[in-house]
Design a protein around this motif. Structure first.
Motif, short mmCIF file in Angstrom:
data_model
loop_
_atom_site.label_atom_id
_atom_site.label_comp_id
_atom_site.label_asym_id
_atom_site.label_seq_id
_atom_site.Cartn_x
_atom_site.Cartn_y
_atom_site.Cartn_z
N ALA A 145 29.04 11.42 -2.00
CA ALA A 145 27.72 11.88 -2.45
C ALA A 145 26.88 10.71 -2.94
O ALA A 145 25.70 10.58 -2.58
CB ALA A 145 27.88 12.91 -3.57
N VAL A 146 27.47 9.82 -3.75
CA VAL A 146 26.68 8.71 -4.29
C VAL A 146 26.42 7.65 -3.22
O VAL A 146 25.37 7.00 -3.21
CB VAL A 146 27.36 8.11 -5.54
CG1 VAL A 146 28.53 7.22 -5.17
CG2 VAL A 146 26.35 7.33 -6.38
N SER A 148 25.81 8.35 -0.17
CA SER A 148 24.68 8.92 0.57
C SER A 148 23.36 8.63 -0.14
O SER A 148 22.36 8.30 0.50
CB SER A 148 24.88 10.43 0.73
OG SER A 148 23.79 11.01 1.41
N VAL A 149 23.39 8.70 -1.47
CA VAL A 149 22.18 8.42 -2.26
C VAL A 149 21.68 7.00 -2.02
O VAL A 149 20.48 6.76 -1.90
CB VAL A 149 22.46 8.64 -3.77
CG1 VAL A 149 21.33 8.08 -4.62
CG2 VAL A 149 22.65 10.12 -4.06
N VAL A 150 22.61 6.04 -1.91
CA VAL A 150 22.20 4.63 -1.74
C VAL A 150 22.13 4.22 -0.27
O VAL A 150 21.93 3.05 0.05
CB VAL A 150 23.14 3.68 -2.50
CG1 VAL A 150 23.15 4.00 -3.98
CG2 VAL A 150 24.57 3.70 -1.93
N ARG A 170 23.77 -2.40 -2.95
CA ARG A 170 23.77 -0.93 -2.91
C ARG A 170 25.13 -0.36 -3.33
O ARG A 170 25.20 0.66 -4.01
CB ARG A 170 23.40 -0.43 -1.52
CG ARG A 170 21.91 -0.59 -1.18
CD ARG A 170 21.63 -0.23 0.27
NE ARG A 170 20.22 -0.40 0.58
CZ ARG A 170 19.31 0.55 0.48
NH1 ARG A 170 19.67 1.76 0.08
NH2 ARG A 170 18.04 0.32 0.77
N ALA A 174 25.81 2.04 -6.42
CA ALA A 174 26.58 3.28 -6.29
C ALA A 174 27.69 3.33 -7.33
O ALA A 174 27.93 4.36 -7.97
CB ALA A 174 27.16 3.39 -4.88
N ARG A 180 27.50 9.03 -13.51
CA ARG A 180 26.27 9.70 -13.95
C ARG A 180 25.78 9.17 -15.30
O ARG A 180 25.58 9.92 -16.26
CB ARG A 180 26.49 11.21 -14.01
CG ARG A 180 26.96 11.83 -12.72
CD ARG A 180 27.18 13.32 -12.86
NE ARG A 180 25.92 13.99 -13.14
CZ ARG A 180 25.84 15.20 -13.71
NH1 ARG A 180 26.94 15.82 -14.10
NH2 ARG A 180 24.67 15.76 -13.93
N LEU A 204 14.96 1.97 -4.25
CA LEU A 204 16.13 2.75 -4.62
C LEU A 204 16.20 2.93 -6.14
O LEU A 204 16.44 4.04 -6.63
CB LEU A 204 17.39 2.06 -4.11
CG LEU A 204 18.73 2.68 -4.51
CD1 LEU A 204 18.82 4.13 -4.05
CD2 LEU A 204 19.89 1.87 -3.94
N LYS A 207 13.67 5.44 -7.25
CA LYS A 207 14.12 6.80 -6.95
C LYS A 207 15.13 7.28 -8.00
O LYS A 207 15.08 8.42 -8.47
CB LYS A 207 14.74 6.83 -5.56
CG LYS A 207 15.32 8.17 -5.15
CD LYS A 207 15.96 8.08 -3.77
CE LYS A 207 16.63 9.39 -3.37
NZ LYS A 207 17.31 9.28 -2.04
N ILE A 208 16.04 6.40 -8.37
CA ILE A 208 17.04 6.73 -9.39
C ILE A 208 16.35 7.04 -10.71
O ILE A 208 16.71 7.99 -11.41
CB ILE A 208 18.03 5.55 -9.55
CG1 ILE A 208 18.89 5.42 -8.29
CG2 ILE A 208 18.91 5.72 -10.79
CD1 ILE A 208 19.64 4.11 -8.19
N ASN A 211 14.78 10.42 -10.94
CA ASN A 211 15.76 11.49 -11.14
C ASN A 211 16.25 11.56 -12.58
O ASN A 211 17.16 12.34 -12.89
CB ASN A 211 16.95 11.30 -10.19
CG ASN A 211 16.60 11.63 -8.75
OD1 ASN A 211 15.71 12.44 -8.49
ND2 ASN A 211 17.26 10.98 -7.81
#
Length: 253
Positions: A145-146, A148-150, A170, A174, A180, A204, A207-208, A211
């Motif tokens: 999942a992480v 994919s985020v990066v 990246r 991650a 988290r 990136l 974006k983080i 969130n």
């Protein structure tokens, strides 16, 4: 391992409830000074308040106190005078045995990536979860999942030497995000990258931040600071000489 133990560890992997001061600060430095054995102050009476969800650049020339501030926040150093509070934790009173657990509540990204060269991308990211004994089932879900985020979902088997500098950073991001953290400390994260890759990493990080992660970033990159128009804290000789919302790299150096 019992099912009860597994559940307990899984719960421990959830983002902890934040403790903020009444003003909503997640990081606070109050009249903080730090002197080394030479007697010269690296920080001298610094006051800084950072609220949850902010993106803050820390700039200044060599010797201005930026690195010392990061080390105080990581609890590598303790203040000679004053109070450093992070997520409600008074770091001066934090017992040594609790420091590793505290550091695991932060995300940390360095200029030189600091990846494990003999492990692939998946294992580099998973390592941060293995340290806190996250159940394997959780790791198998969280790492893809992480990644994919990066933007590295397809690179999970690659070794660091097979990646570009931007891809390595990246992976480092991650790894910093996998548990988290509420705060991401980034110390010159684009210092070893070319201009195009630098902007990929900055997009990136933005974006983080959008969130909800609070980001404190040390940088010498004038273009990044001037373009992104975030909060800019400028340091010189151990003191903060300016603190501007939507600031720029306007200091004379």
């Amino acid at each position: 391992m019992s099912e009860e133990t597994r559940r307990g560890r899984a719960r421990g992997n959830k983002k902890a409830k934040l403790r903020l001061n009444p003003n909503g600060d997640i990081i606070t430095l109050e009249n903080v000074s730090k002197s080394y054995s030479t007697g010269a102050p690296a920080l001298n009476g610094v006051d800084l308040h950072i609220k949850k969800g902010e993106f803050v650049f820390i700039i200044g020339d060599s010797g201005s106190g930026k690195s010392t501030m990061i080390k105080l926040l990581l609890r590598e150093l303790t203040a000679t005078k004053g109070k450093v509070t992070v997520m409600g934790e008074n770091l001066s009173k934090l017992r040594r045995r609790k420091v590793p657990k505290y550091r695991r509540s932060l995300g940390i990204v360095f200029q030189d990536f600091r990846l494990l060269k003999d492990r692939n991308v998946y294992e580099n990211v998973a390592f941060a979860q293995r340290i806190i004994q996250t159940p394997i089932k959780e790791i198998k879900r969280n790492v893809p999942a992480v990644l994919s985020v990066v933007g590295l979902a397809g690179k999970y088997k690659a070794l660091p030497r097979e990646l570009s500098g931007g891809e390595q950073q990246r992976v480092a991001i991650a790894r910093a995000l996998i548990n988290r953290p509420a705060i991401l400390l980034a110390d010159e994260p684009t210092g070893n990258l070319d201009p195009d890759t630098t902007w990929e990493i900055m997009k990136l990080l933005e974006k983080i931040n959008e969130n909800g992660t609070t980001i404190l970033m040390v940088t010498h990159n004038r273009e990044i600071v001037d373009t992104m128009k975030k909060r800019v804290v400028t340091m010189k000789k151990g003191v903060i000489i300016s603190d501007e919302e939507r600031g720029g790299y306007s200091y004379e150096y």
